[in-house]
Write a protein that holds these residues in place. Structure first.
Motif, PDB file in Angstrom:
ATOM      1  N   ILE A 166      23.256  47.149  67.852  1.00  0.00           N
ATOM      2  CA  ILE A 166      22.281  48.457  68.260  1.00  0.00           C
ATOM      3  C   ILE A 166      23.821  48.351  70.110  1.00  0.00           C
ATOM      4  O   ILE A 166      23.022  49.537  70.058  1.00  0.00           O
ATOM      5  CB  ILE A 166      21.069  47.273  69.421  1.00  0.00           C
ATOM      6  CG1 ILE A 166      19.969  47.293  68.314  1.00  0.00           C
ATOM      7  CG2 ILE A 166      20.492  48.061  70.771  1.00  0.00           C
ATOM      8  CD1 ILE A 166      18.543  46.703  68.494  1.00  0.00           C
TER       9      ILE A 166
ATOM     10  N   ARG B 122      16.228  47.308  57.457  1.00  0.00           N
ATOM     11  CA  ARG B 122      16.056  47.193  58.471  1.00  0.00           C
ATOM     12  C   ARG B 122      14.681  47.392  58.557  1.00  0.00           C
ATOM     13  O   ARG B 122      13.675  46.986  59.591  1.00  0.00           O
ATOM     14  CB  ARG B 122      16.153  48.655  59.664  1.00  0.00           C
ATOM     15  CG  ARG B 122      17.900  47.974  60.545  1.00  0.00           C
ATOM     16  CD  ARG B 122      18.418  49.136  61.007  1.00  0.00           C
ATOM     17  NE  ARG B 122      19.440  49.067  61.449  1.00  0.00           N
ATOM     18  CZ  ARG B 122      20.545  49.829  61.981  1.00  0.00           C
ATOM     19  NH1 ARG B 122      19.359  51.249  62.598  1.00  0.00           N
ATOM     20  NH2 ARG B 122      21.830  49.493  62.364  1.00  0.00           N
TER      21      ARG B 122
ATOM     22  N   THR C 160      15.298  52.954  69.386  1.00  0.00           N
ATOM     23  CA  THR C 160      15.518  51.676  69.819  1.00  0.00           C
ATOM     24  C   THR C 160      16.489  51.863  70.855  1.00  0.00           C
ATOM     25  O   THR C 160      17.139  52.087  72.328  1.00  0.00           O
ATOM     26  CB  THR C 160      16.386  51.078  68.847  1.00  0.00           C
ATOM     27  OG1 THR C 160      15.308  50.825  67.583  1.00  0.00           O
ATOM     28  CG2 THR C 160      16.205  49.316  69.647  1.00  0.00           C
TER      29      THR C 160
ATOM     30  N   ALA D  48      25.601  54.898  63.092  1.00  0.00           N
ATOM     31  CA  ALA D  48      24.204  54.127  62.560  1.00  0.00           C
ATOM     32  C   ALA D  48      24.395  52.634  62.936  1.00  0.00           C
ATOM     33  O   ALA D  48      23.284  51.836  62.538  1.00  0.00           O
ATOM     34  CB  ALA D  48      23.364  55.152  63.171  1.00  0.00           C
TER      35      ALA D  48
ATOM     36  N   VAL E 153      25.886  51.004  68.883  1.00  0.00           N
ATOM     37  CA  VAL E 153      25.502  52.308  68.801  1.00  0.00           C
ATOM     38  C   VAL E 153      25.190  53.298  70.228  1.00  0.00           C
ATOM     39  O   VAL E 153      25.285  53.826  70.589  1.00  0.00           O
ATOM     40  CB  VAL E 153      23.779  52.569  68.155  1.00  0.00           C
ATOM     41  CG1 VAL E 153      23.565  54.028  68.476  1.00  0.00           C
ATOM     42  CG2 VAL E 153      24.272  51.872  66.366  1.00  0.00           C
TER      43      VAL E 153
ATOM     44  N   ASN F  43      11.237  44.233  59.412  1.00  0.00           N
ATOM     45  CA  ASN F  43      10.766  44.529  60.476  1.00  0.00           C
ATOM     46  C   ASN F  43       9.144  44.532  59.967  1.00  0.00           C
ATOM     47  O   ASN F  43       8.461  45.125  61.047  1.00  0.00           O
ATOM     48  CB  ASN F  43      10.655  45.672  61.852  1.00  0.00           C
ATOM     49  CG  ASN F  43      12.014  45.050  62.591  1.00  0.00           C
ATOM     50  OD1 ASN F  43      11.668  44.764  63.563  1.00  0.00           O
ATOM     51  ND2 ASN F  43      13.349  45.621  62.400  1.00  0.00           N
TER      52      ASN F  43
ATOM     53  N   ARG G  64       7.673  46.671  59.040  1.00  0.00           N
ATOM     54  CA  ARG G  64       7.271  48.296  59.281  1.00  0.00           C
ATOM     55  C   ARG G  64       5.907  49.067  58.580  1.00  0.00           C
ATOM     56  O   ARG G  64       6.535  49.041  57.307  1.00  0.00           O
ATOM     57  CB  ARG G  64       7.933  49.121  59.712  1.00  0.00           C
ATOM     58  CG  ARG G  64       7.988  50.175  60.365  1.00  0.00           C
ATOM     59  CD  ARG G  64       8.601  51.382  60.795  1.00  0.00           C
ATOM     60  NE  ARG G  64       8.510  52.337  61.199  1.00  0.00           N
ATOM     61  CZ  ARG G  64       9.839  52.998  61.538  1.00  0.00           C
ATOM     62  NH1 ARG G  64      10.780  52.670  62.590  1.00  0.00           N
ATOM     63  NH2 ARG G  64       9.403  54.091  61.621  1.00  0.00           N
TER      64      ARG G  64
ATOM     65  N   ILE H 269      16.999  59.518  59.397  1.00  0.00           N
ATOM     66  CA  ILE H 269      16.458  59.118  58.721  1.00  0.00           C
ATOM     67  C   ILE H 269      15.775  58.258  59.250  1.00  0.00           C
ATOM     68  O   ILE H 269      16.185  57.285  60.819  1.00  0.00           O
ATOM     69  CB  ILE H 269      17.079  58.639  57.157  1.00  0.00           C
ATOM     70  CG1 ILE H 269      17.602  57.873  57.682  1.00  0.00           C
ATOM     71  CG2 ILE H 269      17.353  60.346  56.921  1.00  0.00           C
ATOM     72  CD1 ILE H 269      18.642  57.146  56.233  1.00  0.00           C
ATOM     73  N   ASP H 270      14.388  57.741  59.134  1.00  0.00           N
ATOM     74  CA  ASP H 270      13.825  56.565  59.407  1.00  0.00           C
ATOM     75  C   ASP H 270      14.818  55.047  59.365  1.00  0.00           C
ATOM     76  O   ASP H 270      15.021  55.419  58.354  1.00  0.00           O
ATOM     77  CB  ASP H 270      12.322  56.495  58.514  1.00  0.00           C
ATOM     78  CG  ASP H 270      11.593  57.787  58.624  1.00  0.00           C
ATOM     79  OD1 ASP H 270      11.743  58.566  58.095  1.00  0.00           O
ATOM     80  OD2 ASP H 270      10.160  57.871  59.177  1.00  0.00           O
ATOM     81  N   GLY H 271      13.939  54.407  60.560  1.00  0.00           N
ATOM     82  CA  GLY H 271      15.209  53.422  60.906  1.00  0.00           C
ATOM     83  C   GLY H 271      16.410  53.629  61.402  1.00  0.00           C
ATOM     84  O   GLY H 271      16.713  52.647  61.014  1.00  0.00           O
TER      85      GLY H 271
ATOM     86  N   GLN I 185      26.297  50.696  63.224  1.00  0.00           N
ATOM     87  CA  GLN I 185      26.892  49.428  64.284  1.00  0.00           C
ATOM     88  C   GLN I 185      26.005  48.816  64.674  1.00  0.00           C
ATOM     89  O   GLN I 185      24.663  48.964  64.512  1.00  0.00           O
ATOM     90  CB  GLN I 185      27.326  50.254  65.232  1.00  0.00           C
ATOM     91  CG  GLN I 185      28.780  51.009  64.329  1.00  0.00           C
ATOM     92  CD  GLN I 185      29.416  51.493  66.176  1.00  0.00           C
ATOM     93  OE1 GLN I 185      30.083  50.983  66.515  1.00  0.00           O
ATOM     94  NE2 GLN I 185      28.801  52.629  66.169  1.00  0.00           N
TER      95      GLN I 185
ATOM     96  N   GLY J  65      17.285  53.651  63.749  1.00  0.00           N
ATOM     97  CA  GLY J  65      17.762  53.298  65.423  1.00  0.00           C
ATOM     98  C   GLY J  65      17.372  54.492  66.952  1.00  0.00           C
ATOM     99  O   GLY J  65      17.622  53.669  67.644  1.00  0.00           O
ATOM    100  N   LYS J  66      17.067  55.565  66.315  1.00  0.00           N
ATOM    101  CA  LYS J  66      17.083  56.460  67.293  1.00  0.00           C
ATOM    102  C   LYS J  66      15.693  56.091  68.215  1.00  0.00           C
ATOM    103  O   LYS J  66      16.374  56.064  69.502  1.00  0.00           O
ATOM    104  CB  LYS J  66      16.069  57.440  66.858  1.00  0.00           C
ATOM    105  CG  LYS J  66      16.591  58.539  65.580  1.00  0.00           C
ATOM    106  CD  LYS J  66      16.298  60.076  65.004  1.00  0.00           C
ATOM    107  CE  LYS J  66      14.740  59.686  64.772  1.00  0.00           C
ATOM    108  NZ  LYS J  66      14.760  58.641  63.343  1.00  0.00           N
TER     109      LYS J  66
HETATM  110  P1  ADP Z   1      13.690  55.267  64.609  1.00  0.00           P
HETATM  111  O1  ADP Z   1      13.275  55.561  65.814  1.00  0.00           O
HETATM  112  O2  ADP Z   1      15.335  56.264  63.866  1.00  0.00           O
HETATM  113  O3  ADP Z   1      13.096  54.884  63.348  1.00  0.00           O
HETATM  114  P2  ADP Z   1      13.619  52.602  65.230  1.00  0.00           P
HETATM  115  O4  ADP Z   1      14.765  52.174  66.252  1.00  0.00           O
HETATM  116  O5  ADP Z   1      12.316  52.349  65.743  1.00  0.00           O
HETATM  117  O6  ADP Z   1      14.254  53.445  64.312  1.00  0.00           O
HETATM  118  O7  ADP Z   1      14.691  51.652  64.839  1.00  0.00           O
HETATM  119  C1  ADP Z   1      14.039  50.479  62.819  1.00  0.00           C
HETATM  120  C2  ADP Z   1      14.320  49.452  63.780  1.00  0.00           C
HETATM  121  O8  ADP Z   1      15.822  48.463  63.047  1.00  0.00           O
HETATM  122  C3  ADP Z   1      13.213  48.594  64.243  1.00  0.00           C
HETATM  123  O9  ADP Z   1      12.818  47.444  64.373  1.00  0.00           O
HETATM  124  C4  ADP Z   1      14.749  48.590  65.129  1.00  0.00           C
HETATM  125  O10 ADP Z   1      14.883  47.065  66.260  1.00  0.00           O
HETATM  126  C5  ADP Z   1      15.916  48.172  64.192  1.00  0.00           C
HETATM  127  N1  ADP Z   1      17.125  48.818  64.928  1.00  0.00           N
HETATM  128  C6  ADP Z   1      17.434  49.750  65.464  1.00  0.00           C
HETATM  129  N2  ADP Z   1      18.743  49.637  65.771  1.00  0.00           N
HETATM  130  C7  ADP Z   1      19.128  48.863  65.287  1.00  0.00           C
HETATM  131  C8  ADP Z   1      20.565  48.803  64.690  1.00  0.00           C
HETATM  132  N3  ADP Z   1      21.852  49.362  65.595  1.00  0.00           N
HETATM  133  N4  ADP Z   1      20.913  47.542  63.743  1.00  0.00           N
HETATM  134  C9  ADP Z   1      20.007  46.473  63.738  1.00  0.00           C
HETATM  135  N5  ADP Z   1      18.991  46.820  63.216  1.00  0.00           N
HETATM  136  C10 ADP Z   1      18.106  47.896  64.096  1.00  0.00           C
END
Ligand code: ADP
Ligand code: TYD
Length: 210
Positions: free
Chosen positions: A190, A145, A15, A186, A193, A149, A151, A8-10, A188, A12-13
């Motif tokens: 960054i 998350r 990242t 996910a 993961v 941010n 977002r 799902i959105d957020g 966990q 952490g893909k």
């Molecule tokens: P997605 O691409 O799946 O929508 P993002 O990689 O954009 O997710 O991550 C969403 C937000 O959460 C970003 O601002 C990122 O910095 C933060 N984030 C990503 N992975 C983690 C993590 N494992 N723990 C805490 N924050 C994270």
């Protein structure tokens, strides 16, 4: 080898994919890899135009039309970028692919998961990923998350919790059904993961480069 990232959105893909890019640049020949994403596709104007229609929150689009637009973009993406790259022996990483349609449109929007899967397989001539990383996360964690941010929530991200819960259910169902799914916790950090994903990539994907 075709590897996709789902969740799902957020979850952490993006990242994690950015960290994978860095890792590859330090350890392997980057020419062996192609990174792309959906909706849209790296450097494909027509696919990016469809992406803009889909993500514009002012557009009014019914669920079936939405699914067909994702599929139209995906068909071009597969034929013009993904398949040619695979024929050239590249390893292709894609942020989202048709499992997103199954989870979001099939279950989230209630079009039916089997129906969406069948339509995708029909249009893509049964083309499937070799491996799919599923970033499995609690809904509350992902919402926090995205909030922390600031977002900019797009059209889909404004939907209510019930919708995302159904999307999660869709992915959970696929992770049990599909052998190609690798489930990553996910929730966990960054780094944790990333370590889990790299271990799987070293075992299943990068080993073909050695
Ligand atoms: P997605 O691409 O799946 O929508 P993002 O990689 O954009 O997710 O991550 C969403 C937000 O959460 C970003 O601002 C990122 O910095 C933060 N984030 C990503 N992975 C983690 C993590 N494992 N723990 C805490 N924050 C994270
Ligand atoms: P994007 O900004 O790329 O989100 P993320 O960083 O989470 O990947 O927006 C993609 C949105 O499109 C996301 O909310 C999921 C949705 N989507 C579908 O509903 N169906 C699909 O087939 C695809 C590829 C994406």
């Amino acid at each position: 080898m075709f590897v996709t990232f789902e969740g799902i959105d957020g979850s952490g893909k993006s990242t994690c994919i950015n960290k994978i890019k860095e890792y590859i640049n330090n350890k392997y020949d980057a020419n062996n890899f192609v990174f792309t994403r959906e909706p849209g596709g790296f450097d494909l104007k027509e696919c990016e135009q469809i992406r803009n229609i889909l993500l514009d929150k002012n557009n009014i689009i019914d669920s079936m039309t939405e699914m067909l637009l994702y599929l139209a973009s995906r068909k071009m993406h597969v034929e013009r970028l993904i398949k040619p790259a695979l024929e050239n022996k590249k390893i292709v990483f894609c942020d989202r692919f048709y499992d997103s349609s199954i989870a979001y449109q099939g279950n989230g929007r209630s079009l039916g998961m089997q129906k969406v899967e069948n339509m995708n397989l029909e249009a893509l001539n049964n083309f499937k990923p070799d491996f799919t990383f599923y970033f499995k996360i609690n809904l509350e964690t992902s919402i926090n998350r995205m909030k922390s941010n600031n977002r900019n929530f797009d059209r889909l991200e404004n939907e209510d919790k019930i919708f995302f819960q159904k999307v999660i259910e869709g992915y959970d169902y696929l992770s049990k059904k599909e052998k190609r799914f690798i489930v990553i916790d996910a929730n966990q950090s960054i780094d944790q993961v990333f370590d889990d994903v790299i271990n799987e990539l070293e075992k299943n994907v990068f080993s073909m480069l050695k």
